[in-house]
Design an enzyme around this catalytic site. Structure first.
Site, short mmCIF file in Angstrom:
data_model
loop_
_atom_site.label_atom_id
_atom_site.label_comp_id
_atom_site.label_asym_id
_atom_site.label_seq_id
_atom_site.Cartn_x
_atom_site.Cartn_y
_atom_site.Cartn_z
N SER A 105 0.82 -1.21 0.00
CA SER A 105 0.00 0.00 0.00
C SER A 105 0.86 1.25 0.00
CB SER A 105 -0.92 0.00 1.23
OG SER A 105 -0.17 -0.20 2.39
N HIS A 151 -2.86 -3.28 -6.13
CA HIS A 151 -3.27 -2.93 -4.76
C HIS A 151 -4.76 -3.17 -4.57
CE1 HIS A 151 -3.70 0.41 -1.51
NE2 HIS A 151 -3.46 -0.76 -0.96
N GLU A 167 -5.90 -1.03 -7.72
CA GLU A 167 -5.01 -0.05 -8.36
C GLU A 167 -3.89 -0.83 -9.05
OE1 GLU A 167 -4.89 3.99 -5.74
OE2 GLU A 167 -4.12 2.24 -4.70
N1 3HC Z 1 -15.06 -9.86 4.46
C1 3HC Z 1 -15.97 -10.23 3.53
N2 3HC Z 1 -17.19 -9.69 3.44
C2 3HC Z 1 -17.52 -8.75 4.33
C3 3HC Z 1 -16.64 -8.30 5.34
C4 3HC Z 1 -15.36 -8.91 5.38
N3 3HC Z 1 -14.44 -8.53 6.28
N4 3HC Z 1 -17.25 -7.34 6.06
C5 3HC Z 1 -18.47 -7.18 5.53
N5 3HC Z 1 -18.63 -8.02 4.49
C6 3HC Z 1 -19.80 -8.14 3.64
C7 3HC Z 1 -21.00 -8.59 4.45
O1 3HC Z 1 -21.07 -10.00 4.49
C8 3HC Z 1 -22.16 -7.99 3.68
O2 3HC Z 1 -22.50 -8.80 2.58
P1 3HC Z 1 -24.04 -8.85 2.03
O3 3HC Z 1 -24.31 -7.50 1.46
O4 3HC Z 1 -23.97 -9.92 1.02
O5 3HC Z 1 -24.86 -9.18 3.23
C9 3HC Z 1 -21.59 -6.68 3.12
O6 3HC Z 1 -20.15 -6.83 3.16
C10 3HC Z 1 -21.99 -5.50 3.95
O7 3HC Z 1 -21.60 -5.77 5.30
P2 3HC Z 1 -22.42 -5.35 6.60
O8 3HC Z 1 -23.88 -5.26 6.25
O9 3HC Z 1 -22.03 -6.26 7.71
O10 3HC Z 1 -21.84 -3.96 7.01
P3 3HC Z 1 -21.66 -2.65 6.15
O11 3HC Z 1 -22.82 -2.42 5.24
O12 3HC Z 1 -21.29 -1.60 7.14
O13 3HC Z 1 -20.41 -2.95 5.22
C11 3HC Z 1 -18.11 -2.66 4.86
C12 3HC Z 1 -19.17 -3.26 5.77
C13 3HC Z 1 -18.16 -3.34 3.48
C14 3HC Z 1 -16.77 -2.94 5.50
C15 3HC Z 1 -18.42 -1.12 4.70
O14 3HC Z 1 -18.57 -0.54 5.97
C16 3HC Z 1 -17.35 -0.39 3.95
O15 3HC Z 1 -17.32 -0.40 2.74
N6 3HC Z 1 -16.45 0.29 4.70
C17 3HC Z 1 -15.35 1.03 4.14
C18 3HC Z 1 -14.23 0.05 3.84
C19 3HC Z 1 -13.07 0.74 3.21
O16 3HC Z 1 -13.03 1.94 3.02
N7 3HC Z 1 -12.07 -0.06 2.85
C20 3HC Z 1 -10.83 0.45 2.29
C21 3HC Z 1 -9.83 0.59 3.39
S1 3HC Z 1 -8.33 1.27 2.79
C22 3HC Z 1 -7.48 -0.05 2.21
O17 3HC Z 1 -7.87 -1.18 2.29
C23 3HC Z 1 -6.15 0.28 1.61
C24 3HC Z 1 -5.01 -0.12 2.47
O18 3HC Z 1 -3.84 0.05 1.74
C25 3HC Z 1 -4.92 0.66 3.76
#
Ligand code: 3HC
Length: 284
Positions: free
Chosen positions: A119, A140, A152
Site C-alpha cells: 500500500s 493494490h 489499483e
Molecule cells: N469480508 C468479507 N465480506 C464482508 C466483510 C469482510 N471482512 N465485512 C463485511 N462483508 C460483507 C458482508 O457480508 C455484507 O455482505 P451482504 O451485502 O452480502 O450481506 C456486506 O459486506 C456489507 O456488510 P455489513 O452489512 O455487515 O456492514 P456494512 O454495510 O457496514 O459494510 C463494509 C461493511 C463493506 C466494511 C463497509 O462498511 C465499507 O465499505 N467500509 C469502508 C471500507 C473501506 O473503506 N475499505 C478500504 C480501506 S483502505 C485499504 O484497504 C487500503 C489499504 O492500503 C490501507
C-alpha cells in the site's frame, strides 16, 4: 498473456481475500504461508466467508465446492513454481519483500508476472532485485477484498505496457474495476485517504467534536459507509501510522505526519479492531 494459475504469497487478511476472489473467479490458485497455523487461520477465514455466502443464497453449494477445489494452501515455497502470476501480500517490510522476490525470481519461469499488494512501498525497489522488472508491477487491493470493487494497477518506470494490459484483463476477470497510477507513494487512494484519516484524528485531538460526531458527520454528511475514526480502526492504527510515516518521509509535508494521539494509541496497543480497542471498543 493469459493467466491460468495464480500464486498468492501470504494468507493474512489481504492474502486470504485475494486468494478467495482469484479462486472464485475461476483461476487455479495456490496460497502460501510461512507457518501451518497462519495458513489454517487464513483458509478457515475463506471457508467461513464462502459458507456465509451460501447461507445467504449469494453462492450455490456447487460454486462453493468448485471454488475450494481450485484453491490450495501450502507452506512450501516451491509450490509457487508454475504460476503465471504471483501476487505478494506479505508483511509491509521492504527487506522481507525484496528477499521473497529474489527467491521467486530464481524459482519461476520467465513468463511469470510478479505483483505486490503493497500500500505504500515503492514498486521499483522490489522490481530491481529481479531479472523481470518489465514483468513487475503493483496490484493494490482494498479491505475487505471480496467486497471492495477496486484495484489499483501501479506501473513502475520499468513496467511494460504488455504487463499492464495483462493486469487490466486479470482485474476485470476478478470482477474488479481497475484504476492506474504511477509508482508514487500511496498511489491514488492512500494519497487522498491517509491525510483525511489523520485530519480526523487531529480534529478529535483538538477537541472540536466527539469521535461519534466526527464519524456521524462524514457518514451522513458525505455518504461514506464508515466514519474516518471507525475506518481507521478497521484499517488498523498501526498500519495507518506506518503508511503515514512512509508518506511523510517521501513527501515531507505536515499533512502526512502522524498526529501524536495516533502514536500514543499504537504504543498502548490500541490498534483498532484487530486488538479489540482503538477509537472504539470491539467485543468478541
Ligand atoms: N469480508 C468479507 N465480506 C464482508 C466483510 C469482510 N471482512 N465485512 C463485511 N462483508 C460483507 C458482508 O457480508 C455484507 O455482505 P451482504 O451485502 O452480502 O450481506 C456486506 O459486506 C456489507 O456488510 P455489513 O452489512 O455487515 O456492514 P456494512 O454495510 O457496514 O459494510 C463494509 C461493511 C463493506 C466494511 C463497509 O462498511 C465499507 O465499505 N467500509 C469502508 C471500507 C473501506 O473503506 N475499505 C478500504 C480501506 S483502505 C485499504 O484497504 C487500503 C489499504 O492500503 C490501507
Amino acid at each position: 498473456m493469459q493467466i491460468k494459475k495464480v500464486g498468492v504469497l501470504g494468507c493474512g487478511l489481504m492474502g486470504a481475500g485475494i486468494a478467495q476472489v482469484c479462486a472464485q473467479a475461476g483461476f487455479t490458485t495456490v496460497v502460501r504461508e510461512v507457518e501451518q497455523t497462519f495458513l489454517d487461520k487464513g483458509m478457515q477465514r475463506i471457508q467461513g466467508l464462502l459458507a456465509k455466502d451460501v447461507s445467504k443464497g449469494k453462492l450455490s453449494a456447487d460454486q462453493q465446492e468448485a471454488t475450494l477445489s481450485r484453491l490450495r494452501g501450502t507452506i512450501s515455497f516451491e509450490d509457487l513454481a508454475d504460476c503465471d502470476l504471483i501476487i505478494e501480500a506479505i508483511v509491509e517490510n521492504i527487506e522481507a519483500k525484496r528477499e521473497v522476490f529474489t527467491a521467486l525470481d530464481a524459482l519461476c519461469p520467465a513468463h511469470t508476472i510478479f505483483v505486490s499488494n503493497t500500500s505504500s512501498l515503492t514498486i521499483v525497489e522490489m522490481a530491481a532485485v529481479t531479472k523481470r522488472a518489465d514483468r513487475f508491477a503493483g496490484l493494490h487491493f482494498f479491505n475487505p477484498v471480496p467486497v471492495m470493487k477496486l484495484v489499483e494497477i501501479v506501473s513502475a518506470i520499468t513496467t511494460s505496457p504488455e504487463t499492464v494490459q495483462t493486469l487490466r484483463e486479470f482485474s476485470q476477470a476478478l470482477g474488479k474495476t481497475s484504476i492506474e497510477a504511477r509508482d508514487t507513494t500511496g498511489f491514488i487512494v492512500n494519497r487522498l485517504l491517509v491525510p483525511y484519516l489523520l485530519d480526523a484524528v487531529r480534529v478529535l485531538e483538538s477537541g472540536v467534536a466527539t469521535k461519534e460526531d466526527i464519524d456521524e458527520g462524514m457518514k451522513l454528511g458525505c455518504g461514506h459507509p464508515m466514519g474516518p475514526l471507525a475506518l481507521l480502526d478497521f484499517v488498523g492504527v498501526d498500519t495507518t501510522y506506518y503508511i503515514a510515516n512512509i508518506m511523510f518521509e517521501e513527501f515531507r509535508e505536515p499533512r502526512f505526519a502522524p498526529p501524536s494521539l495516533l502514536r500514543r494509541m499504537m504504543l498502548a496497543g490500541h490498534l483498532g479492531r484487530k486488538s479489540g480497542q482503538g477509537f472504539y471498543t470491539y467485543g468478541g
